[in-house]
Design a protein around this motif. Structure first.
Motif, PDB file in Angstrom:
ATOM      1  N   ALA A  55      47.456  41.370  49.569  1.00 24.67           N
ATOM      2  CA  ALA A  55      48.791  41.330  48.982  1.00 24.67           C
ATOM      3  C   ALA A  55      49.863  41.494  50.053  1.00 24.67           C
ATOM      4  O   ALA A  55      50.888  40.797  50.048  1.00 24.67           O
ATOM      5  CB  ALA A  55      48.930  42.419  47.919  1.00 24.67           C
ATOM      6  N   GLU A  56      49.636  42.407  50.990  1.00 27.02           N
ATOM      7  CA  GLU A  56      50.599  42.612  52.057  1.00 27.02           C
ATOM      8  C   GLU A  56      50.671  41.400  52.976  1.00 27.02           C
ATOM      9  O   GLU A  56      51.750  40.997  53.425  1.00 27.02           O
ATOM     10  CB  GLU A  56      50.242  43.871  52.841  1.00 27.02           C
ATOM     11  CG  GLU A  56      50.435  45.152  52.027  1.00 27.02           C
ATOM     12  CD  GLU A  56      50.104  46.393  52.827  1.00 27.02           C
ATOM     13  OE1 GLU A  56      49.489  46.274  53.915  1.00 27.02           O
ATOM     14  OE2 GLU A  56      50.466  47.501  52.371  1.00 27.02           O
ATOM     15  N   ARG A  57      49.533  40.785  53.255  1.00 30.16           N
ATOM     16  CA  ARG A  57      49.512  39.614  54.122  1.00 30.16           C
ATOM     17  C   ARG A  57      50.205  38.424  53.474  1.00 30.16           C
ATOM     18  O   ARG A  57      50.942  37.679  54.133  1.00 30.16           O
ATOM     19  CB  ARG A  57      48.063  39.247  54.472  1.00 30.16           C
ATOM     20  CG  ARG A  57      47.931  37.982  55.313  1.00 30.16           C
ATOM     21  CD  ARG A  57      46.486  37.711  55.683  1.00 30.16           C
ATOM     22  NE  ARG A  57      45.642  37.563  54.508  1.00 30.16           N
ATOM     23  CZ  ARG A  57      45.561  36.438  53.802  1.00 30.16           C
ATOM     24  NH1 ARG A  57      46.286  35.382  54.124  1.00 30.16           N
ATOM     25  NH2 ARG A  57      44.761  36.379  52.754  1.00 30.16           N
ATOM     26  N   CYS A  58      49.997  38.252  52.161  1.00 30.91           N
ATOM     27  CA  CYS A  58      50.539  37.097  51.457  1.00 30.91           C
ATOM     28  C   CYS A  58      51.964  37.325  50.955  1.00 30.91           C
ATOM     29  O   CYS A  58      52.642  36.365  50.567  1.00 30.91           O
ATOM     30  CB  CYS A  58      49.651  36.730  50.270  1.00 30.91           C
ATOM     31  SG  CYS A  58      47.981  36.220  50.729  1.00 30.91           S
ATOM     32  N   GLY A  59      52.406  38.571  50.942  1.00 32.03           N
ATOM     33  CA  GLY A  59      53.730  38.855  50.428  1.00 32.03           C
ATOM     34  C   GLY A  59      53.836  38.695  48.929  1.00 32.03           C
ATOM     35  O   GLY A  59      54.896  38.360  48.401  1.00 32.03           O
ATOM     36  N   VAL A  60      52.736  38.944  48.223  1.00 32.60           N
ATOM     37  CA  VAL A  60      52.701  38.824  46.761  1.00 32.60           C
ATOM     38  C   VAL A  60      52.225  40.145  46.171  1.00 32.60           C
ATOM     39  O   VAL A  60      51.190  40.683  46.584  1.00 32.60           O
ATOM     40  CB  VAL A  60      51.757  37.688  46.314  1.00 32.60           C
ATOM     41  CG1 VAL A  60      51.669  37.629  44.806  1.00 32.60           C
ATOM     42  CG2 VAL A  60      52.228  36.354  46.871  1.00 32.60           C
ATOM     43  N   LEU A  61      52.961  40.686  45.217  1.00 28.32           N
ATOM     44  CA  LEU A  61      52.581  41.945  44.594  1.00 28.32           C
ATOM     45  C   LEU A  61      51.457  41.731  43.593  1.00 28.32           C
ATOM     46  O   LEU A  61      51.436  40.739  42.872  1.00 28.32           O
ATOM     47  CB  LEU A  61      53.783  42.580  43.909  1.00 28.32           C
ATOM     48  CG  LEU A  61      54.938  42.975  44.840  1.00 28.32           C
ATOM     49  CD1 LEU A  61      56.112  43.489  44.027  1.00 28.32           C
ATOM     50  CD2 LEU A  61      54.486  44.020  45.842  1.00 28.32           C
ATOM     51  N   ALA A  62      50.533  42.669  43.535  1.00 26.57           N
ATOM     52  CA  ALA A  62      49.400  42.582  42.618  1.00 26.57           C
ATOM     53  C   ALA A  62      49.230  43.902  41.883  1.00 26.57           C
ATOM     54  O   ALA A  62      49.558  44.968  42.408  1.00 26.57           O
ATOM     55  CB  ALA A  62      48.121  42.238  43.380  1.00 26.57           C
ATOM     56  N   ASP A  63      48.715  43.826  40.653  1.00 28.08           N
ATOM     57  CA  ASP A  63      48.334  45.002  39.884  1.00 28.08           C
ATOM     58  C   ASP A  63      46.814  45.115  39.900  1.00 28.08           C
ATOM     59  O   ASP A  63      46.111  44.106  39.763  1.00 28.08           O
ATOM     60  CB  ASP A  63      48.814  44.891  38.435  1.00 28.08           C
ATOM     61  CG  ASP A  63      50.324  44.997  38.310  1.00 28.08           C
ATOM     62  OD1 ASP A  63      50.964  45.526  39.234  1.00 28.08           O
ATOM     63  OD2 ASP A  63      50.865  44.542  37.280  1.00 28.08           O
ATOM     64  N   ILE A  64      46.311  46.347  40.048  1.00 26.28           N
ATOM     65  CA  ILE A  64      44.875  46.591  40.103  1.00 26.28           C
ATOM     66  C   ILE A  64      44.524  47.625  39.048  1.00 26.28           C
ATOM     67  O   ILE A  64      45.080  48.722  39.036  1.00 26.28           O
ATOM     68  CB  ILE A  64      44.442  47.106  41.487  1.00 26.28           C
ATOM     69  CG1 ILE A  64      45.015  46.233  42.607  1.00 26.28           C
ATOM     70  CG2 ILE A  64      42.921  47.152  41.584  1.00 26.28           C
ATOM     71  CD1 ILE A  64      44.865  46.844  43.990  1.00 26.28           C
ATOM     72  N   ASP A  65      43.605  47.282  38.158  1.00 29.28           N
ATOM     73  CA  ASP A  65      43.148  48.185  37.100  1.00 29.28           C
ATOM     74  C   ASP A  65      41.669  48.470  37.340  1.00 29.28           C
ATOM     75  O   ASP A  65      40.816  47.591  37.174  1.00 29.28           O
ATOM     76  CB  ASP A  65      43.362  47.526  35.740  1.00 29.28           C
ATOM     77  CG  ASP A  65      43.039  48.448  34.575  1.00 29.28           C
ATOM     78  OD1 ASP A  65      42.422  49.503  34.792  1.00 29.28           O
ATOM     79  OD2 ASP A  65      43.402  48.106  33.435  1.00 29.28           O
ATOM     80  N   VAL A  66      41.366  49.709  37.762  1.00 31.14           N
ATOM     81  CA  VAL A  66      40.004  50.076  38.134  1.00 31.14           C
ATOM     82  C   VAL A  66      39.368  50.900  37.028  1.00 31.14           C
ATOM     83  O   VAL A  66      39.919  51.918  36.600  1.00 31.14           O
ATOM     84  CB  VAL A  66      39.999  50.870  39.454  1.00 31.14           C
ATOM     85  CG1 VAL A  66      38.579  51.300  39.821  1.00 31.14           C
ATOM     86  CG2 VAL A  66      40.604  50.040  40.578  1.00 31.14           C
ATOM     87  N   ARG A  67      38.217  50.455  36.570  1.00 32.64           N
ATOM     88  CA  ARG A  67      37.443  51.157  35.542  1.00 32.64           C
ATOM     89  C   ARG A  67      35.982  51.227  35.984  1.00 32.64           C
ATOM     90  O   ARG A  67      35.554  50.435  36.826  1.00 32.64           O
ATOM     91  CB  ARG A  67      37.530  50.425  34.202  1.00 32.64           C
ATOM     92  CG  ARG A  67      38.943  50.164  33.699  1.00 32.64           C
ATOM     93  CD  ARG A  67      39.676  51.455  33.372  1.00 32.64           C
ATOM     94  NE  ARG A  67      41.071  51.238  33.008  1.00 32.64           N
ATOM     95  CZ  ARG A  67      41.514  51.137  31.764  1.00 32.64           C
ATOM     96  NH1 ARG A  67      40.652  51.228  30.755  1.00 32.64           N
ATOM     97  NH2 ARG A  67      42.792  50.963  31.527  1.00 32.64           N
ATOM     98  N   PRO A  68      35.174  52.135  35.398  1.00 33.64           N
ATOM     99  CA  PRO A  68      33.756  52.173  35.767  1.00 33.64           C
ATOM    100  C   PRO A  68      33.036  50.847  35.516  1.00 33.64           C
ATOM    101  O   PRO A  68      32.069  50.514  36.217  1.00 33.64           O
ATOM    102  CB  PRO A  68      33.193  53.294  34.876  1.00 33.64           C
ATOM    103  CG  PRO A  68      34.368  54.158  34.583  1.00 33.64           C
ATOM    104  CD  PRO A  68      35.536  53.229  34.484  1.00 33.64           C
ATOM    105  N   GLU A  69      33.501  50.098  34.512  1.00 34.40           N
ATOM    106  CA  GLU A  69      32.849  48.823  34.176  1.00 34.40           C
ATOM    107  C   GLU A  69      33.257  47.682  35.099  1.00 34.40           C
ATOM    108  O   GLU A  69      32.591  46.648  35.145  1.00 34.40           O
ATOM    109  CB  GLU A  69      33.176  48.432  32.739  1.00 34.40           C
ATOM    110  CG  GLU A  69      32.680  49.401  31.681  1.00 34.40           C
ATOM    111  CD  GLU A  69      33.608  50.588  31.481  1.00 34.40           C
ATOM    112  OE1 GLU A  69      33.249  51.493  30.708  1.00 34.40           O
ATOM    113  OE2 GLU A  69      34.711  50.629  32.102  1.00 34.40           O
ATOM    114  N   GLY A  70      34.377  47.851  35.808  1.00 33.46           N
ATOM    115  CA  GLY A  70      34.830  46.766  36.662  1.00 33.46           C
ATOM    116  C   GLY A  70      36.274  46.942  37.072  1.00 33.46           C
ATOM    117  O   GLY A  70      36.900  47.988  36.825  1.00 33.46           O
TER     118      GLY A  70
END
Length: 223
Positions: A55-70
C-alpha cells in the motif's frame, strides 16, 4: 478511463479485472476486495506487513480485516470517481504475498452489504441516521461508517410515496460469478423472487415474511 497505474487516474471494475495478477479479487459496492483463508489468527496476520508495504509503495490505502478464519483485504471507494488505477499493482502484490505465505484465496466469500433507505420525497432522514450511527455523508445521498465497518447507507425517495411511510431493504453485493448461486440459495431457503428484469445486474427477492433484499453483481462488471 485511463489504464494508467500512476497518479490520480481511475479505472472501472472491468478494467481492474483485465489487469494481470488480480484473479483472486472481486469488485463490490465498496471497492475491490480479496478473501484469503488461513489456518490460524497468526497465519492470517502474517499478511498484514506485506499489505502495508504494498500500500505504501503503490500509494493506495487498504483496509485489512484479520480473523482466525482468514484475512479480508479491501481497497475502499473514497469517492464516486472509480477505482484508483494503482490498485491493480497493490492487488497483484497482495495476492503474490498471500500465495507465498500459504494463504488460500476464496473469491466466493467476497461481498459487501448496503442498506437502501427509501423515504418520502419531501423528507430527508439522512441526518437522523448519520447522527444515530455516527456516520458521515458520502456524496449527496449516501452515508458511510468513517471506519468502513458498518454497511453503506443509500437514501432515495419512494415513487408514488405516502407521507410518514419509510421503507428499507438490504443490498447484498456479491461477485458476478457468484450472484446466481446466491439467488438460488436464497430461494431454496424460502425466499420469493420479486423481480428479475434487471438480472444479471441484480435480482430483487423477498423473505417468507416479505422483507426485501437485492442481490447485486453489477459493480463487479461495470465499464
Amino acid at each position: 478511463m485511463s489504464e494508467s497505474t500512476s497518479g490520480s487516474e481511475r479505472i472501472t471494475a472491468a478494467q481492474f479485472h483485465r489487469s494481470p495478477g488480480v484473479t483472486d479479487w472481486r469488485v463490490t459496492d465498496t471497492g475491490p476486495q480479496a478473501v484469503f483463508t488461513a489456518r490460524s489468527l497468526a497465519h492470517a496476520a502474517s499478511l498484514v506487513a506485506p499489505v502495508v508495504a504494498a500500500a505504501e509503495r503503490c500509494g493506495v490505502l487498504a483496509d485489512i480485516d484479520v480473523r482466525p478464519e482468514g484475512v479480508v483485504v479491501r481497497i475502499p471507494h473514497r469517492d464516486w470517481d472509480g477505482i484508483p488505477a494503482a490498485a491493480t499493482d497493490l492487488a497483484a502484490s497482495v495476492s503474490q504475498a498471500a500465495a507465498e505465505l500459504g494463504l488460500t484465496a476464496d473469491p466466493s466469500r467476497a461481498q459487501s452489504v448496503g442498506i437502501y433507505i427509501a423515504q418520502h420525497s419531501e423528507a430527508d432522514t439522512r441526518p437522523f441516521f448519520m447522527a444515530a450511527l455516527g456516520y458521515e455523508g458520502f456524496g449527496e445521498t449516501d452515508a458511510v461508517d468513517p471506519l468502513r465497518c458498518g454497511p453503506h447507507l443509500a437514501f432515495n425517495p419512494i415513487a408514488g410515496d405516502k407521507p410518514g411511510r419509510g421503507r428499507s431493504h438490504l443490498d447484498i453485493f456479491v461477485p458476478a460469478d457468484q450472484a446466481r448461486a446466491r439467488v438460488e440459495a436464497a430461494l431454496a431457503a424460502g425466499g420469493r423472487l420479486v423481480d428479475d428484469s434487471r438480472a444479471p445486474d441484480w435480482w430483487t427477492l423477498a423473505s417468507p415474511d416479505n422483507h426485501g433484499i437485492d442481490i447485486a453483481a453489477w459493480t463487479d462488471v461495470v465499464g
